[in-house]
Design a protein around this motif. Structure first.
Motif, PDB file in Angstrom:
ATOM      1  N   ASP A 102       0.838  -1.208   0.000  1.00 50.67           N
ATOM      2  CA  ASP A 102       0.000   0.000   0.000  1.00 50.67           C
ATOM      3  C   ASP A 102       0.865   1.247   0.000  1.00 50.67           C
ATOM      4  OD1 ASP A 102      -2.800  -1.056   0.321  1.00 50.67           O
ATOM      5  OD2 ASP A 102      -1.788  -2.078   1.973  1.00 50.67           O
ATOM      6  N   LEU A 103       1.965   1.175   0.722  1.00 52.02           N
ATOM      7  CA  LEU A 103       2.857   2.338   0.837  1.00 52.02           C
ATOM      8  C   LEU A 103       4.280   1.836   1.005  1.00 52.02           C
ATOM      9  CD1 LEU A 103       3.406   5.413   1.443  1.00 52.02           C
ATOM     10  CD2 LEU A 103       3.001   4.857   3.858  1.00 52.02           C
ATOM     11  N   THR A 104       5.196   2.425   0.259  1.00 47.18           N
ATOM     12  CA  THR A 104       6.617   2.085   0.417  1.00 47.18           C
ATOM     13  C   THR A 104       7.389   3.374   0.658  1.00 47.18           C
ATOM     14  OG1 THR A 104       6.422   0.158  -1.008  1.00 47.18           O
ATOM     15  CG2 THR A 104       8.636   1.041  -0.707  1.00 47.18           C
ATOM     16  N   ILE A 105       8.205   3.356   1.688  1.00 46.37           N
ATOM     17  CA  ILE A 105       9.094   4.482   1.965  1.00 46.37           C
ATOM     18  C   ILE A 105      10.476   4.059   1.475  1.00 46.37           C
ATOM     19  CG2 ILE A 105       9.978   6.073   3.716  1.00 46.37           C
ATOM     20  CD1 ILE A 105       6.920   6.062   3.659  1.00 46.37           C
ATOM     21  N   LEU A 106      11.113   4.922   0.721  1.00 42.35           N
ATOM     22  CA  LEU A 106      12.435   4.608   0.161  1.00 42.35           C
ATOM     23  C   LEU A 106      13.463   5.663   0.541  1.00 42.35           C
ATOM     24  CD1 LEU A 106      11.513   3.901  -3.585  1.00 42.35           C
ATOM     25  CD2 LEU A 106      12.108   2.168  -1.867  1.00 42.35           C
ATOM     26  N   GLY A 107      14.708   5.218   0.684  1.00 40.48           N
ATOM     27  CA  GLY A 107      15.836   6.139   0.704  1.00 40.48           C
ATOM     28  C   GLY A 107      16.482   6.054  -0.672  1.00 40.48           C
ATOM     29  N   ILE A 108      17.633   6.657  -0.820  1.00 38.84           N
ATOM     30  CA  ILE A 108      18.348   6.572  -2.108  1.00 38.84           C
ATOM     31  C   ILE A 108      19.855   6.549  -1.843  1.00 38.84           C
ATOM     32  CG2 ILE A 108      18.290   9.111  -2.415  1.00 38.84           C
ATOM     33  CD1 ILE A 108      18.037   8.577  -5.474  1.00 38.84           C
ATOM     34  N   GLY A 109      20.561   5.734  -2.611  1.00 39.54           N
ATOM     35  CA  GLY A 109      22.022   5.680  -2.483  1.00 39.54           C
ATOM     36  C   GLY A 109      22.667   6.729  -3.384  1.00 39.54           C
ATOM     37  N   HIS A 110      23.954   6.970  -3.173  1.00 30.95           N
ATOM     38  CA  HIS A 110      24.652   8.004  -3.955  1.00 30.95           C
ATOM     39  C   HIS A 110      24.709   7.695  -5.444  1.00 30.95           C
ATOM     40  CE1 HIS A 110      26.289   8.728   0.132  1.00 30.95           C
ATOM     41  NE2 HIS A 110      25.958   9.937  -0.218  1.00 30.95           N
ATOM     42  N   ASN A 111      24.578   6.421  -5.783  1.00 27.69           N
ATOM     43  CA  ASN A 111      24.585   6.055  -7.213  1.00 27.69           C
ATOM     44  C   ASN A 111      23.160   5.867  -7.745  1.00 27.69           C
ATOM     45  OD1 ASN A 111      23.862   3.708  -5.955  1.00 27.69           O
ATOM     46  ND2 ASN A 111      25.610   2.493  -6.660  1.00 27.69           N
ATOM     47  N   GLY A 112      22.180   6.306  -6.965  1.00 25.86           N
ATOM     48  CA  GLY A 112      20.789   6.212  -7.417  1.00 25.86           C
ATOM     49  C   GLY A 112      20.139   4.880  -7.085  1.00 25.86           C
ATOM     50  N   HIS A 113      20.822   4.059  -6.265  1.00 22.13           N
ATOM     51  CA  HIS A 113      20.186   2.775  -5.944  1.00 22.13           C
ATOM     52  C   HIS A 113      19.006   2.971  -5.005  1.00 22.13           C
ATOM     53  CE1 HIS A 113      23.141   2.025  -2.368  1.00 22.13           C
ATOM     54  NE2 HIS A 113      21.948   2.116  -1.830  1.00 22.13           N
ATOM     55  N   ILE A 114      18.010   2.113  -5.165  1.00 19.45           N
ATOM     56  CA  ILE A 114      16.889   2.072  -4.225  1.00 19.45           C
ATOM     57  C   ILE A 114      16.800   0.645  -3.717  1.00 19.45           C
ATOM     58  CG2 ILE A 114      15.469   4.068  -4.815  1.00 19.45           C
ATOM     59  CD1 ILE A 114      14.027   2.421  -6.865  1.00 19.45           C
ATOM     60  N   ALA A 115      16.568   0.505  -2.406  1.00 18.58           N
ATOM     61  CA  ALA A 115      16.788  -0.755  -1.707  1.00 18.58           C
ATOM     62  C   ALA A 115      18.239  -1.122  -2.053  1.00 18.58           C
ATOM     63  CB  ALA A 115      15.779  -1.809  -2.113  1.00 18.58           C
ATOM     64  N   PHE A 116      18.505  -2.342  -2.555  1.00 13.23           N
ATOM     65  CA  PHE A 116      19.870  -2.626  -3.019  1.00 13.23           C
ATOM     66  C   PHE A 116      19.845  -2.897  -4.522  1.00 13.23           C
ATOM     67  CE2 PHE A 116      21.757  -3.677   1.353  1.00 13.23           C
ATOM     68  CZ  PHE A 116      22.663  -2.628   1.303  1.00 13.23           C
ATOM     69  N   ASN A 117      18.940  -2.232  -5.232  1.00 13.92           N
ATOM     70  CA  ASN A 117      18.926  -2.332  -6.694  1.00 13.92           C
ATOM     71  C   ASN A 117      19.970  -1.362  -7.232  1.00 13.92           C
ATOM     72  OD1 ASN A 117      16.475  -4.112  -7.473  1.00 13.92           O
ATOM     73  ND2 ASN A 117      15.704  -2.747  -5.860  1.00 13.92           N
ATOM     74  N   GLU A 118      21.107  -1.911  -7.558  1.00 14.19           N
ATOM     75  CA  GLU A 118      22.238  -1.104  -8.010  1.00 14.19           C
ATOM     76  C   GLU A 118      22.067  -0.728  -9.484  1.00 14.19           C
ATOM     77  OE1 GLU A 118      24.214   0.040  -5.921  1.00 14.19           O
ATOM     78  OE2 GLU A 118      25.085  -1.420  -4.547  1.00 14.19           O
ATOM     79  N   PRO A 119      22.852   0.253  -9.976  1.00 11.84           N
ATOM     80  CA  PRO A 119      22.786   0.608 -11.392  1.00 11.84           C
ATOM     81  C   PRO A 119      22.878  -0.647 -12.272  1.00 11.84           C
ATOM     82  CG  PRO A 119      24.138   2.172 -10.237  1.00 11.84           C
ATOM     83  CD  PRO A 119      23.796   1.102  -9.237  1.00 11.84           C
ATOM     84  N   GLY A 120      22.036  -0.674 -13.309  1.00 14.45           N
ATOM     85  CA  GLY A 120      21.994  -1.844 -14.195  1.00 14.45           C
ATOM     86  C   GLY A 120      20.804  -2.737 -13.883  1.00 14.45           C
ATOM     87  N   SER A 121      20.159  -2.521 -12.727  1.00 10.04           N
ATOM     88  CA  SER A 121      18.996  -3.350 -12.373  1.00 10.04           C
ATOM     89  C   SER A 121      17.866  -3.089 -13.356  1.00 10.04           C
ATOM     90  CB  SER A 121      18.499  -3.017 -10.962  1.00 10.04           C
ATOM     91  OG  SER A 121      19.494  -3.285 -10.012  1.00 10.04           O
ATOM     92  N   ALA A 122      17.201  -4.174 -13.767  1.00  9.51           N
ATOM     93  CA  ALA A 122      16.122  -4.032 -14.756  1.00  9.51           C
ATOM     94  C   ALA A 122      14.846  -3.508 -14.107  1.00  9.51           C
ATOM     95  CB  ALA A 122      15.844  -5.382 -15.408  1.00  9.51           C
ATOM     96  N   LEU A 123      14.075  -2.834 -14.941  1.00  8.12           N
ATOM     97  CA  LEU A 123      12.769  -2.307 -14.542  1.00  8.12           C
ATOM     98  C   LEU A 123      11.878  -3.395 -13.949  1.00  8.12           C
ATOM     99  CD1 LEU A 123      11.317   0.438 -15.054  1.00  8.12           C
ATOM    100  CD2 LEU A 123      10.521  -0.506 -17.221  1.00  8.12           C
ATOM    101  N   THR A 124      12.053  -4.601 -14.465  1.00  6.69           N
ATOM    102  CA  THR A 124      11.215  -5.727 -14.037  1.00  6.69           C
ATOM    103  C   THR A 124      11.963  -6.659 -13.074  1.00  6.69           C
ATOM    104  OG1 THR A 124      11.960  -6.883 -16.002  1.00  6.69           O
ATOM    105  CG2 THR A 124       9.835  -5.772 -16.160  1.00  6.69           C
ATOM    106  N   SER A 125      13.042  -6.166 -12.471  1.00  8.35           N
ATOM    107  CA  SER A 125      13.837  -7.062 -11.614  1.00  8.35           C
ATOM    108  C   SER A 125      13.011  -7.558 -10.437  1.00  8.35           C
ATOM    109  CB  SER A 125      15.105  -6.356 -11.133  1.00  8.35           C
ATOM    110  OG  SER A 125      14.786  -5.145 -10.500  1.00  8.35           O
ATOM    111  N   LYS A 126      13.314  -8.808 -10.066  1.00  4.53           N
ATOM    112  CA  LYS A 126      12.593  -9.487  -8.987  1.00  4.53           C
ATOM    113  C   LYS A 126      13.422  -9.440  -7.706  1.00  4.53           C
ATOM    114  CE  LYS A 126       9.460 -11.010 -11.946  1.00  4.53           C
ATOM    115  NZ  LYS A 126       9.690 -10.033 -12.987  1.00  4.53           N
TER     116      LYS A 126
END
Ligand code: GLP
Length: 210
Positions: A102-126
């Motif tokens: 229903d609601l997700t609170i996110l931070g952001i890493g210096h390289n734009g990661h969210i959670a631990f989805n690092e650069p290169g992560s796909a839009l549909t990543s599981k």
């Protein structure tokens, strides 16, 4: 920023007592949790889904995200143990069966990661195990005695499940986050900066505190 994010979590719980929340760790959300535990809320039917956790770390380790959550939220509210979730093999299926977050609170890493989805992560990543980027290891080394102690891998909720959250609030604090926020939300949508993929989310709010 912290007060606002806490008040949205509180309103979500009040309006939907069995809501599903996607919850972050890191230094930024600490203020939100401090505000949140001041509310007199009934968490007994709430289900929480943490965004990530390091690989090979004891849940009792002071820097594990399990411990962080216990310290900052779980030990202060009447959330049931069985309703607390961390990434596992069934994560996406479980969350989908719950009708999505229903609601997700996110931070952001210096390289734009969210959670631990690092650069290169796909839009549909599981939800999956990931290798942490060198700059993430360096950034998170401030929480450990030495950089060598920082786990090199982690489990993260994927971008797909994050994007399917009905509402998202992204919070960022510190002048060192300004440039990446600007690139992610005023620049192109690109897998090089995972948070940029949230630009097209229908209900996202982004907050910055210097
Ligand atoms: C960590 C976490 C992220 C968090 C980010 C920023 O590596 N996995 O979920 O959003 O880095 O953390 P901080 O708020 O401490 O800068």
């Amino acid at each position: 920023m912290s007060e606002y994010a806490a008040s949205v979590v509180a309103e979500t719980i009040e309006s939907k007592p069995d809501c599903k929340l996607g919850l972050p760790t890191g230094s930024t959300p600490i203020g939100m949790y401090k505000n949140l535990i001041q509310f007199d809320l009934d968490w007994s039917n709430v289900k929480t889904f943490n965004l990530d956790e390091y690989e090979n770390i004891s849940h009792a380790h002071p820097e594990s995200y399990h411990m962080y959550m216990r310290k900052n939220l779980f030990s202060h509210v009447n959330l049931k143990e069985k309703n607390i979730h961390f990434p596992n093999n069934e994560y996406d299926k479980t969350i989908k069966a719950e009708g999505n977050l229903d609601l997700t609170i996110l931070g952001i890493g210096h390289n734009g990661h969210i959670a631990f989805n690092e650069p290169g992560s796909a839009l549909t990543s599981k939800t999956r195990k990931v290798k942490l980027a060198e700059e993430t290891i360096q950034a998170n080394s401030r929480f450990f005695k030495t950089v060598d102690e920082v786990p090199k891998h982690a489990f993260t909720m994927g971008l797909q499940t994050i994007r399917e959250s009905k509402r998202i609030i992204l919070i960022a604090s510190g002048s060192d986050k300004w440039d990446i926020l600007d690139e992610c939300f005023n620049g192109n949508v690109t897998t090089d900066r995972p948070a940029s993929m949230l630009q097209v989310h229908p209900k996202i709010e982004v907050f910055y505190a210097s």
